[in-house]
Scaffold this motif. Structure first.
Motif, PDB file in Angstrom:
ATOM      1  N   ASP A   1     -14.906   8.831 -38.033  1.00  0.00           N
ATOM      2  CA  ASP A   1     -13.685   8.382 -38.703  1.00  0.00           C
ATOM      3  C   ASP A   1     -12.896   7.406 -37.839  1.00  0.00           C
ATOM      4  N   ALA A   2     -12.971   7.581 -36.501  1.00  0.00           N
ATOM      5  CA  ALA A   2     -12.206   6.720 -35.596  1.00  0.00           C
ATOM      6  C   ALA A   2     -12.747   5.297 -35.561  1.00  0.00           C
ATOM      7  N   ILE A   3     -14.067   5.145 -35.682  1.00  0.00           N
ATOM      8  CA  ILE A   3     -14.621   3.794 -35.544  1.00  0.00           C
ATOM      9  C   ILE A   3     -15.147   3.201 -36.846  1.00  0.00           C
ATOM     10  N   VAL A   4     -15.530   4.073 -37.797  1.00  0.00           N
ATOM     11  CA  VAL A   4     -16.043   3.578 -39.071  1.00  0.00           C
ATOM     12  C   VAL A   4     -15.023   3.779 -40.177  1.00  0.00           C
ATOM     13  N   GLY A   5     -14.407   4.953 -40.197  1.00  0.00           N
ATOM     14  CA  GLY A   5     -13.418   5.246 -41.221  1.00  0.00           C
ATOM     15  C   GLY A   5     -14.033   5.950 -42.411  1.00  0.00           C
ATOM     16  N   THR A   6     -13.196   6.385 -43.325  1.00  0.00           N
ATOM     17  CA  THR A   6     -13.681   7.029 -44.543  1.00  0.00           C
ATOM     18  C   THR A   6     -14.120   5.961 -45.527  1.00  0.00           C
ATOM     19  N   GLU A   7     -14.765   6.387 -46.587  1.00  0.00           N
ATOM     20  CA  GLU A   7     -15.278   5.425 -47.553  1.00  0.00           C
ATOM     21  C   GLU A   7     -14.172   4.626 -48.230  1.00  0.00           C
ATOM     22  N   GLY A   8     -12.999   5.209 -48.308  1.00  0.00           N
ATOM     23  CA  GLY A   8     -11.908   4.482 -48.940  1.00  0.00           C
ATOM     24  C   GLY A   8     -10.975   3.815 -47.954  1.00  0.00           C
ATOM     25  N   ASP A   9     -11.247   3.969 -46.674  1.00  0.00           N
ATOM     26  CA  ASP A   9     -10.340   3.428 -45.654  1.00  0.00           C
ATOM     27  C   ASP A   9     -11.156   2.971 -44.453  1.00  0.00           C
ATOM     28  N   LEU A  10     -11.894   1.868 -44.615  1.00  0.00           N
ATOM     29  CA  LEU A  10     -12.732   1.349 -43.547  1.00  0.00           C
ATOM     30  C   LEU A  10     -11.878   0.736 -42.441  1.00  0.00           C
ATOM     31  N   LYS A  11     -12.316   0.927 -41.200  1.00  0.00           N
ATOM     32  CA  LYS A  11     -11.527   0.500 -40.051  1.00  0.00           C
ATOM     33  C   LYS A  11     -11.534  -1.013 -39.883  1.00  0.00           C
ATOM     34  N   ARG A  12     -10.377  -1.556 -39.532  1.00  0.00           N
ATOM     35  CA  ARG A  12     -10.232  -2.959 -39.180  1.00  0.00           C
ATOM     36  C   ARG A  12      -9.365  -3.032 -37.923  1.00  0.00           C
ATOM     37  N   VAL A  13      -9.683  -3.951 -37.050  1.00  0.00           N
ATOM     38  CA  VAL A  13      -8.896  -4.134 -35.833  1.00  0.00           C
ATOM     39  C   VAL A  13      -8.354  -5.546 -35.819  1.00  0.00           C
ATOM     40  N   LYS A  14      -7.066  -5.676 -35.602  1.00  0.00           N
ATOM     41  CA  LYS A  14      -6.452  -6.997 -35.509  1.00  0.00           C
ATOM     42  C   LYS A  14      -6.382  -7.408 -34.046  1.00  0.00           C
ATOM     43  N   PRO A  15      -7.072  -8.486 -33.665  1.00  0.00           N
ATOM     44  CA  PRO A  15      -7.031  -8.892 -32.257  1.00  0.00           C
ATOM     45  C   PRO A  15      -5.671  -9.422 -31.880  1.00  0.00           C
ATOM     46  N   ASN A  16      -5.263  -9.166 -30.618  1.00  0.00           N
ATOM     47  CA  ASN A  16      -4.007  -9.751 -30.167  1.00  0.00           C
ATOM     48  C   ASN A  16      -4.281 -11.079 -29.488  1.00  0.00           C
ATOM     49  N   GLN A  17      -3.235 -11.785 -29.140  1.00  0.00           N
ATOM     50  CA  GLN A  17      -3.383 -13.138 -28.619  1.00  0.00           C
ATOM     51  C   GLN A  17      -4.178 -13.172 -27.327  1.00  0.00           C
ATOM     52  N   ALA A  18      -4.090 -12.090 -26.537  1.00  0.00           N
ATOM     53  CA  ALA A  18      -4.757 -12.078 -25.240  1.00  0.00           C
ATOM     54  C   ALA A  18      -6.274 -12.035 -25.368  1.00  0.00           C
TER      55      ALA A  18
ATOM     56  N   PHE B   1     -14.109  -1.544 -15.925  1.00  0.00           N
ATOM     57  CA  PHE B   1     -15.264  -1.895 -16.747  1.00  0.00           C
ATOM     58  C   PHE B   1     -15.056  -1.427 -18.183  1.00  0.00           C
ATOM     59  N   ARG B   2     -14.482  -0.239 -18.349  1.00  0.00           N
ATOM     60  CA  ARG B   2     -14.188   0.227 -19.707  1.00  0.00           C
ATOM     61  C   ARG B   2     -13.174  -0.703 -20.369  1.00  0.00           C
ATOM     62  N   TYR B   3     -12.231  -1.213 -19.595  1.00  0.00           N
ATOM     63  CA  TYR B   3     -11.254  -2.175 -20.120  1.00  0.00           C
ATOM     64  C   TYR B   3     -11.952  -3.461 -20.551  1.00  0.00           C
ATOM     65  N   GLN B   4     -12.935  -3.900 -19.768  1.00  0.00           N
ATOM     66  CA  GLN B   4     -13.696  -5.104 -20.108  1.00  0.00           C
ATOM     67  C   GLN B   4     -14.429  -4.924 -21.437  1.00  0.00           C
ATOM     68  N   LEU B   5     -15.054  -3.767 -21.632  1.00  0.00           N
ATOM     69  CA  LEU B   5     -15.743  -3.493 -22.895  1.00  0.00           C
ATOM     70  C   LEU B   5     -14.741  -3.427 -24.051  1.00  0.00           C
ATOM     71  N   TYR B   6     -13.580  -2.812 -23.778  1.00  0.00           N
ATOM     72  CA  TYR B   6     -12.530  -2.722 -24.799  1.00  0.00           C
ATOM     73  C   TYR B   6     -12.087  -4.119 -25.237  1.00  0.00           C
ATOM     74  N   CYS B   7     -11.882  -5.015 -24.264  1.00  0.00           N
ATOM     75  CA  CYS B   7     -11.438  -6.371 -24.588  1.00  0.00           C
ATOM     76  C   CYS B   7     -12.497  -7.119 -25.393  1.00  0.00           C
ATOM     77  N   GLU B   8     -13.760  -6.915 -25.042  1.00  0.00           N
ATOM     78  CA  GLU B   8     -14.837  -7.556 -25.796  1.00  0.00           C
ATOM     79  C   GLU B   8     -14.828  -7.070 -27.245  1.00  0.00           C
ATOM     80  N   ALA B   9     -14.648  -5.764 -27.414  1.00  0.00           N
ATOM     81  CA  ALA B   9     -14.590  -5.209 -28.770  1.00  0.00           C
ATOM     82  C   ALA B   9     -13.364  -5.713 -29.521  1.00  0.00           C
ATOM     83  N   LYS B  10     -12.241  -5.763 -28.836  1.00  0.00           N
ATOM     84  CA  LYS B  10     -10.991  -6.202 -29.459  1.00  0.00           C
ATOM     85  C   LYS B  10     -11.089  -7.649 -29.931  1.00  0.00           C
ATOM     86  N   ALA B  11     -11.708  -8.488 -29.101  1.00  0.00           N
ATOM     87  CA  ALA B  11     -11.849  -9.899 -29.455  1.00  0.00           C
ATOM     88  C   ALA B  11     -12.704 -10.082 -30.701  1.00  0.00           C
ATOM     89  N   LEU B  12     -13.640  -9.165 -30.931  1.00  0.00           N
ATOM     90  CA  LEU B  12     -14.519  -9.233 -32.102  1.00  0.00           C
ATOM     91  C   LEU B  12     -13.978  -8.413 -33.273  1.00  0.00           C
TER      92      LEU B  12
END
Length: 294
Positions: free
Chosen positions: A183-200, A97-108
Motif C-alpha cells: 500500500d505504501a509504494i503501489v497503493g490500493t486499486e482506487g488510490d494508486l501512489k503518485r509522488v510529486k518531485p520537488n525542485q531539488a 547512500f539511502r538518501y541517494q537512492l531516495y533522491c533518484e526515486a524522487k526525481a522519477l
C-alpha cells in the motif's frame, strides 16, 4: 503508473535476502491475483550482491566498497522503469547512500520505502559464524569484515524523509508486513501512489546545444592533466595538481586510465541533464574526483 522502490537495510547476515524473497513472492502473488489492469502489468526486479556478481570481500577496503555501492546504485537506476517494482536488497547501511537512492526515486516520481531487517547484532553475529562454518563459497562474512560493517551500520530513522515510510521486521516475525509495504509504494486499486518531485530533485534540461560537448571535452582535459602529471612523476605517491583555481588531490596509489575514465563517465552521466554553468564544469569535475579519491 510510476516505478516503485523498496530499499532493504540491515546488519550483515541479518536475513535481508530471505526477507526480500518473501516480499518478492508476496508481490508476485498480488500481481497475479489482481483484477486491476495497472497492477497486472507490474513486474518485480530483485537486485542484490549475488545478482550483480559482487563478492563479500569488496567490503575489505574503501575503494572496492565504493565501487560496489556505485554498481548497486546504477543497477537500481537502470531497473527503475515504468511498471517495475525494484527491491534493492543490499546492506544499504550508510544513510547517505539511502538518501541517494531516495533522491533518484524522487526525481522519477517514484514511491519508495525502507524495510529495516531488525535482527539484533548478536543474533547476526551468531548466524554469520554458522554460515561461515558451513563452508559454502560466498556464505557469510569474515569476522573482521562483519565487525567493521556492524560497527559502521547507520540504522534507518523513520523521522527522516529518506527513511520513510519505514517498516521494521523483527527477527521472530514469520512474515514482513506485505500489505502495508504494498500500500505504501503501489497503493490500493482506487488510490494508486503518485509522488510529486520537488525542485531539488527535478533535472533541469540542458538547453545549450554545445553543453554536452563542453561537458565531455572539459572532463577529458582534466584527465589528460592527471595522466601527464603521473608520467612526469612516476614512482611518487600522491600529489596536488593546480587546476583551474583549485587543486586535484591525487591518492597515494597511481590511477589507471580505466579508473579515470570510469569516474569521468559517471560524472558525465550524473550531469548530462543538469545544466551546470560552463565555467563550473571543470571545477565541479575536480571536486567530484577529489571526493572519490579520498
Amino acid at each position: 503508473m510510476p516505478e516503485q522502490l523498496v530499499i532493504i537495510s540491515g546488519y550483515p547476515s541479518s536475513g535481508k535476502t530471505r526477507r526480500s524473497r518473501q516480499i518478492l513472492d508476496a508481490f508476485q502473488s498480488k500481481i497475479t491475483n489482481s483484477s486491476h489492469a495497472q497492477h497486472t502489468r507490474l513486474t518485480v526486479s530483485h537486485i542484490n550482491g549475488e545478482s550483480l556478481g559482487l563478492s563479500r570481500d569488496v567490503y575489505r577496503d574503501a575503494r572496492s566498497e565504493k565501487d560496489a555501492r556505485a554498481t548497486e546504485y546504477f543497477a537500481v537506476k537502470r531497473a527503475l522503469s515504468r511498471d517495475t517494482v525494484v527491491i534493492a536488497d543490499g546492506l544499504n547501511y550508510i544513510k547517505g547512500f539511502r538518501y541517494q537512492l531516495y533522491c533518484e526515486a524522487k526525481a522519477l516520481q517514484t514511491p519508495s520505502c525502507v524495510v529495516h531487517i531488525g535482527t539484533p547484532v548478536e543474533k547476526c553475529r551468531e548466524l554469520n559464524k554458522r554460515s561461515c562454518a558451513d563452508g559454502k563459497i560466498g556464505a557469510g562474512y569474515s569476522e573482521d569484515v562483519f565487525e567493521n560493517l556492524a560497527f559502521r551500520y547507520e540504522e534507518p530513522n523513520g523521522m527522516t524523509r529518506w527513511d520513510s515510510p519505514l517498516f521494521t521486521v523483527p527477527f521472530d516475525d514469520v512474515d514482513p508486513p506485505y500489505d502495508a509495504i504494498w500500500d505504501a509504494i503501489v497503493g490500493t486499486e482506487g488510490d494508486l501512489k503518485r509522488v510529486k518531485p520537488n525542485q531539488a530533485t527535478v533535472l533541469a534540461p540542458a538547453t545549450e546545444p554545445d553543453y554536452l560537448y563542453d561537458l565531455d571535452k572539459s572532463s577529458q582535459e582534466i584527465l589528460n592533466m592527471i595522466q601527464d602529471w603521473q608520467k612526469d612523476h612516476q614512482g611518487e605517491g600522491g600529489g596536488a595538481i593546480p587546476a583551474f583555481e583549485t587543486m586535484i588531490q591525487l591518492p597515494a596509489a597511481p590511477l589507471s586510465t580505466p579508473q579515470l575514465q570510469r569516474l569521468r563517465r559517471q560524472f558525465v552521466a550524473l550531469n548530462r541533464q543538469h545544466k551546470l554553468p560552463k565555467q563550473r564544469i571543470r571545477t565541479s569535475f575536480v571536486e567530484y574526483l577529489n571526493d572519490n579519491f579520498r
